[in-house]
Every structure is written in C-alpha cells, then in structure tokens.
Scaffold this active site. Structure first.
Site, PDB file in Angstrom:
ATOM      1  N   SER A 178     -33.456  32.303   3.939  1.00  0.00           N
ATOM      2  CA  SER A 178     -33.210  32.839   5.115  1.00  0.00           C
ATOM      3  C   SER A 178     -31.806  33.737   4.856  1.00  0.00           C
ATOM      4  O   SER A 178     -30.970  33.483   4.013  1.00  0.00           O
ATOM      5  CB  SER A 178     -32.211  31.402   5.622  1.00  0.00           C
ATOM      6  OG  SER A 178     -33.476  30.666   5.978  1.00  0.00           O
ATOM      7  N   GLU A 189     -26.225  34.329   5.546  1.00  0.00           N
ATOM      8  CA  GLU A 189     -26.073  33.226   4.815  1.00  0.00           C
ATOM      9  C   GLU A 189     -25.917  33.558   3.141  1.00  0.00           C
ATOM     10  O   GLU A 189     -25.506  33.418   2.455  1.00  0.00           O
ATOM     11  CB  GLU A 189     -27.302  32.291   4.960  1.00  0.00           C
ATOM     12  CG  GLU A 189     -27.443  31.309   3.859  1.00  0.00           C
ATOM     13  CD  GLU A 189     -28.540  30.318   4.085  1.00  0.00           C
ATOM     14  OE1 GLU A 189     -28.984  30.271   5.506  1.00  0.00           O
ATOM     15  OE2 GLU A 189     -29.213  29.892   3.155  1.00  0.00           O
ATOM     16  N   ARG A 221     -24.072  25.156   5.165  1.00  0.00           N
ATOM     17  CA  ARG A 221     -24.104  26.313   4.397  1.00  0.00           C
ATOM     18  C   ARG A 221     -22.928  26.752   4.026  1.00  0.00           C
ATOM     19  O   ARG A 221     -22.526  27.890   3.923  1.00  0.00           O
ATOM     20  CB  ARG A 221     -24.803  27.294   4.853  1.00  0.00           C
ATOM     21  CG  ARG A 221     -26.346  27.077   5.417  1.00  0.00           C
ATOM     22  CD  ARG A 221     -27.140  26.481   4.032  1.00  0.00           C
ATOM     23  NE  ARG A 221     -28.675  26.414   4.654  1.00  0.00           N
ATOM     24  CZ  ARG A 221     -28.782  25.174   5.016  1.00  0.00           C
ATOM     25  NH1 ARG A 221     -27.997  24.151   4.938  1.00  0.00           N
ATOM     26  NH2 ARG A 221     -30.107  25.049   5.330  1.00  0.00           N
TER      27      ARG A 221
HETATM   28  C1  FAD Z   1     -37.661  31.619  -1.129  1.00  0.00           C
HETATM   29  C2  FAD Z   1     -36.065  31.181  -1.087  1.00  0.00           C
HETATM   30  C3  FAD Z   1     -35.921  29.757  -0.198  1.00  0.00           C
HETATM   31  C4  FAD Z   1     -34.787  29.246  -0.204  1.00  0.00           C
HETATM   32  N1  FAD Z   1     -34.522  28.351   0.614  1.00  0.00           N
HETATM   33  C5  FAD Z   1     -33.324  27.846   0.830  1.00  0.00           C
HETATM   34  C6  FAD Z   1     -33.253  26.444   1.581  1.00  0.00           C
HETATM   35  O1  FAD Z   1     -34.203  25.895   1.877  1.00  0.00           O
HETATM   36  N2  FAD Z   1     -31.991  25.994   1.754  1.00  0.00           N
HETATM   37  C7  FAD Z   1     -30.756  26.696   1.400  1.00  0.00           C
HETATM   38  O2  FAD Z   1     -29.764  26.249   1.451  1.00  0.00           O
HETATM   39  N3  FAD Z   1     -31.038  27.743   0.568  1.00  0.00           N
HETATM   40  C8  FAD Z   1     -32.291  28.341   0.241  1.00  0.00           C
HETATM   41  N4  FAD Z   1     -32.358  29.340  -0.415  1.00  0.00           N
HETATM   42  C9  FAD Z   1     -31.159  30.010  -1.233  1.00  0.00           C
HETATM   43  C10 FAD Z   1     -30.673  29.829  -2.551  1.00  0.00           C
HETATM   44  O3  FAD Z   1     -31.810  29.173  -3.222  1.00  0.00           O
HETATM   45  C11 FAD Z   1     -29.716  28.719  -2.429  1.00  0.00           C
HETATM   46  O4  FAD Z   1     -28.581  29.115  -1.893  1.00  0.00           O
HETATM   47  C12 FAD Z   1     -29.420  28.318  -4.170  1.00  0.00           C
HETATM   48  O5  FAD Z   1     -28.337  27.348  -4.162  1.00  0.00           O
HETATM   49  C13 FAD Z   1     -28.830  29.812  -4.823  1.00  0.00           C
HETATM   50  O6  FAD Z   1     -28.863  29.500  -6.206  1.00  0.00           O
HETATM   51  P1  FAD Z   1     -28.635  30.299  -7.183  1.00  0.00           P
HETATM   52  O7  FAD Z   1     -28.330  29.838  -8.623  1.00  0.00           O
HETATM   53  O8  FAD Z   1     -29.656  31.199  -7.287  1.00  0.00           O
HETATM   54  O9  FAD Z   1     -27.368  31.215  -6.610  1.00  0.00           O
HETATM   55  P2  FAD Z   1     -26.695  32.715  -6.832  1.00  0.00           P
HETATM   56  O10 FAD Z   1     -27.307  33.662  -6.210  1.00  0.00           O
HETATM   57  O11 FAD Z   1     -26.483  32.814  -8.467  1.00  0.00           O
HETATM   58  O12 FAD Z   1     -25.236  32.521  -6.666  1.00  0.00           O
HETATM   59  C14 FAD Z   1     -24.825  31.920  -4.916  1.00  0.00           C
HETATM   60  C15 FAD Z   1     -23.148  32.078  -5.063  1.00  0.00           C
HETATM   61  O13 FAD Z   1     -22.776  30.998  -5.656  1.00  0.00           O
HETATM   62  C16 FAD Z   1     -21.721  31.370  -6.460  1.00  0.00           C
HETATM   63  N5  FAD Z   1     -22.122  30.419  -7.783  1.00  0.00           N
HETATM   64  C17 FAD Z   1     -23.110  30.479  -8.510  1.00  0.00           C
HETATM   65  N6  FAD Z   1     -23.255  29.373  -9.240  1.00  0.00           N
HETATM   66  C18 FAD Z   1     -21.869  29.321  -9.378  1.00  0.00           C
HETATM   67  C19 FAD Z   1     -21.018  28.342 -10.268  1.00  0.00           C
HETATM   68  N7  FAD Z   1     -21.498  27.546 -11.446  1.00  0.00           N
HETATM   69  N8  FAD Z   1     -19.682  28.301  -9.840  1.00  0.00           N
HETATM   70  C20 FAD Z   1     -19.141  29.201  -9.078  1.00  0.00           C
HETATM   71  N9  FAD Z   1     -19.798  29.846  -8.265  1.00  0.00           N
HETATM   72  C21 FAD Z   1     -21.157  29.891  -8.348  1.00  0.00           C
HETATM   73  C22 FAD Z   1     -22.196  32.860  -6.991  1.00  0.00           C
HETATM   74  O14 FAD Z   1     -21.103  33.588  -7.291  1.00  0.00           O
HETATM   75  C23 FAD Z   1     -22.575  33.117  -5.466  1.00  0.00           C
HETATM   76  O15 FAD Z   1     -21.575  33.599  -4.562  1.00  0.00           O
HETATM   77  C24 FAD Z   1     -33.675  29.973  -0.725  1.00  0.00           C
HETATM   78  C25 FAD Z   1     -33.891  31.199  -1.530  1.00  0.00           C
HETATM   79  C26 FAD Z   1     -34.895  31.723  -1.708  1.00  0.00           C
HETATM   80  C27 FAD Z   1     -35.425  33.018  -2.498  1.00  0.00           C
END
Ligand code: FAD
Length: 339
Positions: free
Chosen positions: A239, A335, A164
C-alpha cells in the site's frame, strides 16, 4: 565489517529503483550493530537504517551512511501454560518467523502471514493486515540509541503504537536501531477470521469448522497471492498510502455524496476510509506514466514496471493525492517511507 562507498541500493529496495549510498555497511550480528554504533567513527554522518527495503522509496542518492541490518535468528525466552515469548533478531525475515510460529502451533501472527520485510521494521509502522496488528502480540523490543550507544527496552506503551505508526516514525524517528523484538504468542488459538475475505477463502478451501492457524495462514496467503503484486516480479512496496481516518460527521457527509464508499468504524468512534476505493473510483487503476504505474489489481499499490525512478513514482503519487483531495476533500498520507 567493510564500509563501501557509492553503493547501489537497487537490489535492496522492493521498488527496485536505483539510488546510491555514499557509504554503506552491513551489520551481521547484534553485537556488530552495537559495536559499530559505539565506535563513533561515523557519528557525524547522516544515517539511514535499511532492513528488507519493502517500505522504503528512494527518490535520490543518500548522501550519508546506510546501515543494512542483517542479524537473524530467534529464541524462546519464556513460556507458561498459556503463552510463549519469542525474541527475534531485527534482520530476520518476518514471514520466515511467522511460518515458524505456525509450524510450532503458536498462535497470533497467522493473519500477518506473507508480509514482506524483516522483524525490526514491524514495530516501526506497526504492521497490520486482516484485522490484526503486530502490537496485538508485541511484548517488548530492544534498541540501541544511535547517538549514545545505550541500549533501551521499550514496552508497548513506550512504543505508542497507532495505525501504521509508532514513536519510531514520530518523536524518536531516526534515533534508535531496533535490535530485536519479543512477541507473546498463544498456545491456544483465538482465531480472528471475521474479515469477509478470510471467511470466503476458507469456504473456497472447503473449511467451515475445526479451523486451525495453518488454515488461516494458508487462506491469507491465497488472498494476498491473488491480489498483491509479487515484488520479485514487479517493483512495489505494498500500500502506497494509509487509509485516511475521518470523523463520524465527515464520514456521513461523504456517505451522502458517495453511497458506495467503503469505510470501517475504528475503536475511537472514527471511520477509516478505504483509500484504494477512492483511487479506484477516480479511474486510476492500471494508469501508467512511463514505467511508474498504479497496480491493475489493487489501486492502493504503486508499481515500477522496470526503470521508473523514485521521483517518477512520487510524482504519480502526487497526482493521485491531488485528485483524491479534489473529489473527496481528503489528503492521503503516504505509508511508504520516502527518502
Ligand atoms: C507486496 C507488499 C505487501 C505489503 N503488505 C503489507 C501489509 O499487509 N501490512 C503492512 O503493514 N505492511 C505491508 N507492506 C509493507 C512492508 O512489508 C512492511 O512495512 C515491513 O514491515 C517493512 O519491512 P522492511 O524490513 O522491508 O522495512 P524497510 O523498508 O527496510 O524499513 C522501513 C522503515 O523502518 C525503518 N527500520 C527498518 N528496520 C529498522 C530497525 N531495525 N531499527 C530502526 N528502524 C528500522 C527504516 O529506516 C524505514 O524507515 C507490504 C509491502 C509489500 C512489498
């Protein structure tokens, strides 16, 4: 592109908490992102990159510029007999892309089905689930430096992927915007179904042989659907804490005191302890503090029952952290990205 002032982010984070961005802009293509960054108008402002908002918890208004990444789409850039290389835009929905790979019979990402969020965030915390991490199929990514506007290609080594974690959460935090990610997928599947839960679910589905990536993806969807709260219905970011990694000695000391502790050996001869198990043991599952709560089906997930603020959720997380530390002498690390 339009810059909006005092923009509400409530519908752009899966916790569904209220927070306002002093300035907000949506960038709808890769070129728009690059042009915006190179036009230094907003350079003095503190910036925050927001993608799908499923790993971000706002505890206050953001007194700078929030850049929402909206470039979508993918293309096959190279292939040979064994592999296919697919370049995916950062704002593309992760699960849309995974569904496309399954439909096309390109193997590798099936265990990562149904993870919310967008592709550009996947390498940031090196998303993982059910024994697979995105690094296992990562080829490279393209990113633009927020200060210089220069574009750089990062290979897996440059990204320093860990559990992570990546260089974008550590040394280069906030320095780059990921524009696209290229994944290298297999034309012939090598299934990863050793996780007990996957085998059991495949069995429940009546599948014991000739298993395909479509079957594995469906099994994962069934498991996730039964365990994890749907952010469309109840605010959460999956998580909340990472599973802590401890030395072998510490693990055996814990095992002596808590013979039922759930842990997995990792590749560095250390042990990853299931944070959810510890939180559950301490009776936190289902606890509520106003509208902030601990999910009833998965102790590792904190939820917003409606009108919780980010600070209320963090304050509950702090209580949990303290209680785990008191009982197990382990400091849980979030996380989720807390802003
Ligand atoms: C129900 C649920 C289940 C989940 N299960 C998992 C799982 O099984 N495994 C897991 O690893 N995660 C899981 N997650 C967490 C999440 O889905 C992941 O971390 C996902 O990759 C986040 O993507 P996002 O686009 O929503 O990120 P955001 O929340 O928009 O961004 C996350 C971080 O990345 C940075 N960021 C985003 N895009 C960029 C970019 N293009 N360039 C630079 N920085 C950027 C942001 O600034 C922030 O710090 C889960 C979340 C939920 C709600």
């Amino acid at each position: 592109m339009q810059i909006i002032e005092n923009f509400s982010l409530k519908h752009l984070n899966t916790f569904g908490v209220e927070a306002k961005a002093k300035y907000f802009v949506q960038l709808n293509s890769t070129q728009e992102i690059i042009d915006f960054i190179r036009d230094k108008k907003f350079a003095p402002h503190n910036t925050l990159i927001l993608n799908g908002g499923s790993n971000t918890l706002f505890t206050q208004d953001f007194e700078g510029l929030v850049i929402k990444i909206n470039n979508v789409g993918w293309e096959i850039v190279k292939q040979d007999q064994e592999h296919v290389f697919i370049k995916v835009s950062a704002g593309e929905n992760w699960d849309n892309f995974v569904s496309f790979t399954i439909y096309s019979d390109f193997a590798g990402l099936e265990n990562l089905s149904m993870i919310p969020g967008n592709v550009g965030a996947a390498p940031i915390q090196n998303i993982g689930a059910y024994g697979v991490e995105q690094k296992d199929h990562f080829h490279n990514l393209e990113a633009v430096n927020i200060e210089s506007g220069k574009i750089r290609v990062f290979d897996a080594k440059d990204c320093k992927f860990g559990y992570r974690s990546s260089i974008f959460k550590t040394g280069l935090k906030g320095k780059y915007i990921v524009l696209s990610v290229t994944y290298k997928l297999n034309k012939k599947a090598k299934l990863n179904i050793e996780y007990g839960a996957i085998r059991n679910e495949l069995k429940n589905m009546g599948l014991e042989e000739n298993i395909t990536i479509t079957n594995v993806s469906q099994a994962i969807r069934n498991i996730r659907g039964s365990k994890l709260p749907d952010p469309e219905k109840i605010g959460n970011a999956g998580s909340f804490f990472k599973n802590p990694v401890v030395s072998k000695e510490k693990y055996f000391a814990l095992l002596e005191k808590h013979p039922k502790i759930t842990a997995f050996p990792d590749e560095n001869n250390k042990y990853k302890i299931a944070a959810g198990w510890m939180i559950d043991q301490l009776g936190w599952k289902g606890t509520r503090r106003g509208d902030a709560g601990v999910c009833e089906t998965q102790a590792l997930v904190l939820v917003n029952y409606g009108n919780a603020t980010g600070s209320e959720i963090v304050s509950l997380a702090n209580e949990i952290q303290q209680s785990v530390n008191d009982a197990f002498s382990i400091l849980l690390e979030p996380e989720v990205n807390i802003v």
